[in-house]
Design a protein around this motif. Structure first.
Motif, PDB file in Angstrom:
ATOM      1  N   UNK A 197     -34.117  27.260  45.244  1.00  0.00           N
ATOM      2  CA  UNK A 197     -35.291  27.274  44.702  1.00  0.00           C
ATOM      3  C   UNK A 197     -35.804  25.952  43.756  1.00  0.00           C
ATOM      4  N   UNK A 198     -34.504  25.570  43.248  1.00  0.00           N
ATOM      5  CA  UNK A 198     -35.243  24.292  42.537  1.00  0.00           C
ATOM      6  C   UNK A 198     -35.348  23.047  43.642  1.00  0.00           C
ATOM      7  N   UNK A 199     -34.326  23.166  44.732  1.00  0.00           N
ATOM      8  CA  UNK A 199     -34.584  22.150  45.683  1.00  0.00           C
ATOM      9  C   UNK A 199     -35.912  22.308  46.379  1.00  0.00           C
ATOM     10  N   UNK A 200     -36.284  23.502  46.819  1.00  0.00           N
ATOM     11  CA  UNK A 200     -37.664  23.446  47.385  1.00  0.00           C
ATOM     12  C   UNK A 200     -38.911  23.047  46.624  1.00  0.00           C
ATOM     13  N   UNK A 201     -38.603  23.361  45.022  1.00  0.00           N
ATOM     14  CA  UNK A 201     -39.556  22.921  44.183  1.00  0.00           C
ATOM     15  C   UNK A 201     -39.707  21.431  44.189  1.00  0.00           C
ATOM     16  N   UNK A 202     -38.548  20.850  44.074  1.00  0.00           N
ATOM     17  CA  UNK A 202     -38.450  19.139  44.096  1.00  0.00           C
ATOM     18  C   UNK A 202     -39.086  18.897  45.458  1.00  0.00           C
ATOM     19  N   UNK A 203     -38.641  19.232  46.785  1.00  0.00           N
ATOM     20  CA  UNK A 203     -39.343  18.797  47.794  1.00  0.00           C
ATOM     21  C   UNK A 203     -40.686  18.750  48.077  1.00  0.00           C
ATOM     22  N   UNK A 204     -40.983  20.047  47.381  1.00  0.00           N
ATOM     23  CA  UNK A 204     -42.713  20.193  47.313  1.00  0.00           C
ATOM     24  C   UNK A 204     -43.218  19.157  46.714  1.00  0.00           C
ATOM     25  N   UNK A 531     -33.018  34.825  33.578  1.00  0.00           N
ATOM     26  CA  UNK A 531     -34.099  33.813  33.051  1.00  0.00           C
ATOM     27  C   UNK A 531     -34.358  32.548  33.867  1.00  0.00           C
ATOM     28  N   UNK A 532     -34.588  33.137  35.269  1.00  0.00           N
ATOM     29  CA  UNK A 532     -34.817  32.215  36.471  1.00  0.00           C
ATOM     30  C   UNK A 532     -35.646  30.899  36.105  1.00  0.00           C
ATOM     31  N   UNK A 533     -37.073  31.406  35.503  1.00  0.00           N
ATOM     32  CA  UNK A 533     -37.932  30.378  35.272  1.00  0.00           C
ATOM     33  C   UNK A 533     -37.360  29.162  34.303  1.00  0.00           C
ATOM     34  N   UNK A 534     -36.656  29.503  33.480  1.00  0.00           N
ATOM     35  CA  UNK A 534     -36.071  28.547  32.514  1.00  0.00           C
ATOM     36  C   UNK A 534     -35.092  27.661  33.243  1.00  0.00           C
ATOM     37  N   UNK A 535     -34.195  28.173  34.332  1.00  0.00           N
ATOM     38  CA  UNK A 535     -33.574  27.345  34.801  1.00  0.00           C
ATOM     39  C   UNK A 535     -34.136  26.397  35.892  1.00  0.00           C
ATOM     40  N   UNK A 536     -35.064  26.896  36.504  1.00  0.00           N
ATOM     41  CA  UNK A 536     -35.961  26.139  37.193  1.00  0.00           C
ATOM     42  C   UNK A 536     -36.646  24.910  36.449  1.00  0.00           C
ATOM     43  N   UNK A 537     -37.220  25.183  35.636  1.00  0.00           N
ATOM     44  CA  UNK A 537     -37.778  24.211  34.607  1.00  0.00           C
ATOM     45  C   UNK A 537     -36.907  23.134  34.145  1.00  0.00           C
ATOM     46  N   UNK A 538     -35.646  23.744  33.816  1.00  0.00           N
ATOM     47  CA  UNK A 538     -34.780  22.780  33.344  1.00  0.00           C
ATOM     48  C   UNK A 538     -34.090  21.926  34.345  1.00  0.00           C
TER      49      UNK A 538
END
Length: 544
Positions: A197-204, A531-538
């Protein structure tokens, strides 16, 4: 900002119908939805709600007995009914799709390089050398370790998370405008899920593409999506901004989905409860002989694991894929050769032959992750459930076996009249109930449950958890519950073991492990799960 407001994907009045022997089945019934440039839109709902079929219709990928009516436009271009050659200029180039199970989407006979290069050569017109260079860039973009070597690998040589990254690389090959991701993280561990998910957000952010995310996992939606469509029975029942859907849902169905998180608490069994299964320093090693040009290897999948299972207890075993948890479960039941000591009710069963283990099999049962794969498609449900009785209670008459099968079906919440149907006629949740009935009919003392809820909707998971609790209390069963879903383990287990790379890194009463984890690895698992949101934000901050 003006570009962000532009609608690039517009669905109007879409209907999807399948012709079946029992008549026409309408899977999607007049759905409207849209996606704007650069935004992330989630489509949620239980299995069978029609969310995937909308996208299959839009991409011209419906099964041969399916047909679509209505309108799907991409930047004003109508896609429904578009000739294949024209549709191919859009799909795979401007609109790409990631499917749920990469192992079935990737060709097992082709290298990773060939599979990524194909859309580059077909849609981009690149030469073989240019396509290889671009494929290498894409593997680096999706953070595949040792990308040069992985180009020559085959799908089976990659982990689940790596295969999903390859699918993302293929989807991004031609810089798409819209990425449709259909349950891309369902079968992945929580930490790998967070990475994807973090990768998709980064690529987006890098590419400015829009993402249409199809899922039944609301934890992901809350952390990842800008807007949400909620589907039920082929229709959109609610839509809105993510914050609104999660904090102020209007529809009862949406409220039910949000309330479907596993809950409850299992108190620990008393220390005076007898130990049924006792394992000491269990190890499992897989080895392969080398070929003409390659050396052999030995992989220690489980290393010196010790555990005890008491009457009425549930021991949860958690960890990422490859941690050895499923291998351990099979070794405890003597389904794999292992080293160490395994004792069942005072009898050392370690190393027992198949014949020597037969008297103990009825008491040591297993429920597998994929019920569709573990239930014979050629046998009726009644035959599947009574098969064990033929072996372990040969004195029963046919009528008595049928009676016990009907009782087992009732116990797992299924109509006994369904016993003459075949597995393919049931939903995933129903098939898992059948697998549980097959184990319970023998009245075992220990059941090893290997990821029995991982592929199920949250609402169905909740039903299975309730069912397992009830059966455990009724029969004083002991469970070893293997899962990468920490929320389910928290609800079911009174003792938890955390595994990594074949070793136990932490164990203890479930409340203590979840509330006061001692190891960094356990803390990472907990944060990714709760706490997935915190992980993605970090992750986003680290990349900036």
């Amino acid at each position: 900002m003006e570009k962000m407001a532009e609608t690039i994907f517009d669905i109007r009045g879409i209907r999807v119908t399948f012709d079946t022997p029992d008549g026409a089945v309408e899977a999607v019934r007049g759905v409207d939805m849209h996606v704007k440039a650069g935004e992330t839109v989630a489509v949620v709902g239980e299995s069978g709600s029609g969310k995937s079929q909308i996208m299959m219709a839009a991409m011209g990928l419906l099964a041969s007995n399916g047909r679509a009516e209505g309108s799907v436009t991409y930047r004003g271009q109508e896609l429904v009914g578009l000739p294949r050659e024209k549709l191919n200029r859009i799909r795979g180039a401007k609109i790409t799709m990631i499917f749920q199970e990469p192992m079935t989407s990737l060709d097992p006979l082709y290298t990773i390089e060939r599979q990524i290069s194909e859309p580059l050569r077909v849609h981009g017109g690149l030469s073989a050398a240019a396509a290889r260079k671009r494929a290498l860039e894409l593997l680096k973009l999706v953070h595949i370790p040792d990308p040069e070597r992985r180009l020559k690998s085959y799908p089976h040589e990659l982990s689940g998370g790596q295969r999903q990254r390859v699918m993302i690389a293929m989807a991004l090959a031609n810089d798409p405008d819209l990425l449709i991701a259909d349950e891309p993280t369902t079968a992945l561990d929580v930490t790998i899920q967070a990475e994807i998910l973090g990768l998709l957000a980064e690529l987006q952010r890098k590419l400015g593409m829009a993402i249409l995310f199809i899922t039944h996992d609301l934890t992901i939606v809350e952390a990842f999506a800008d807007r949400v469509y909620v589907m039920q029975h082929g229709k959109v029942v609610e839509e809105g901004a993510t914050e609104q859907i999660f904090n102020r849902p209007a529809q009862d169905y949406t409220k039910m989905l949000l309330a479907a998180e596993p809950e409850g608490h299992k108190p620990p069994v008393p220390k005076s409860a007898p130990i049924l299964l006792d394992a000491h320093k269990v190890s499992v090693t897989f080895s392969a002989r080398g070929g003409l040009f390659s050396a052999g290897f030995a992989l220690k999948a489980v290393q010196d694991v010790t555990l005890s299972l008491r009457a009425g207890q549930t021991v949860g075993i958690v960890g990422e894929s490859g941690s050895g948890k499923s291998t351990l479960g099979r070794a405890l039941l003597q389904l794999l050769p292992s080293e160490g000591r395994v004792v069942y009710q005072g009898v050392p069963i370690q190393g027992f032959s198949r014949a020597a283990m037969r008297p103990y099999r009825r008491n040591l049962q297993m429920v597998f992750q994929d019920p569709y794969g573990s239930l014979s498609p050629r046998m009726t449900v009644g035959e599947i459930i009574t098969e064990g009785l033929l072996v372990h209670e040969p004195g029963l008459s046919a009528g008595q076996r049928v009676e016990q099968a009907m009782e087992a079906l009732k116990e797992v919440g299924l109509d006994p009249a369904m016993r003459n149907r075949f597995p393919h006629e049931f939903s995933g949740g129903q098939r898992q109930r059948i697998a549980i009935a097959r184990a319970v009919v023998l009245k075992p003392t220990v059941i090893v449950l290997d990821e029995p809820t991982s592929a199920l909707d949250r609402s169905v998971q909740k039903q299975i958890i309730t069912l397992l609790r009830r059966i455990q209390q009724s029969h004083n069963l002991s469970f070893i519950f293997i899962s990468h879903d920490l929320a389910v383990v928290k609800a079911l287990a009174d003792y938890t073991i955390v595994m990594k790379s074949g070793q136990v890194v932490e164990e203890g009463l479930t409340d203590e492990v979840f509330e006061r984890p001692r190891s960094d690895y356990t803390r990472d698992l907990m944060e990714a799960a709760f706490d997935l949101k915190s992980v993605l934000n970090r992750q986003a901050e680290a990349r900036v």
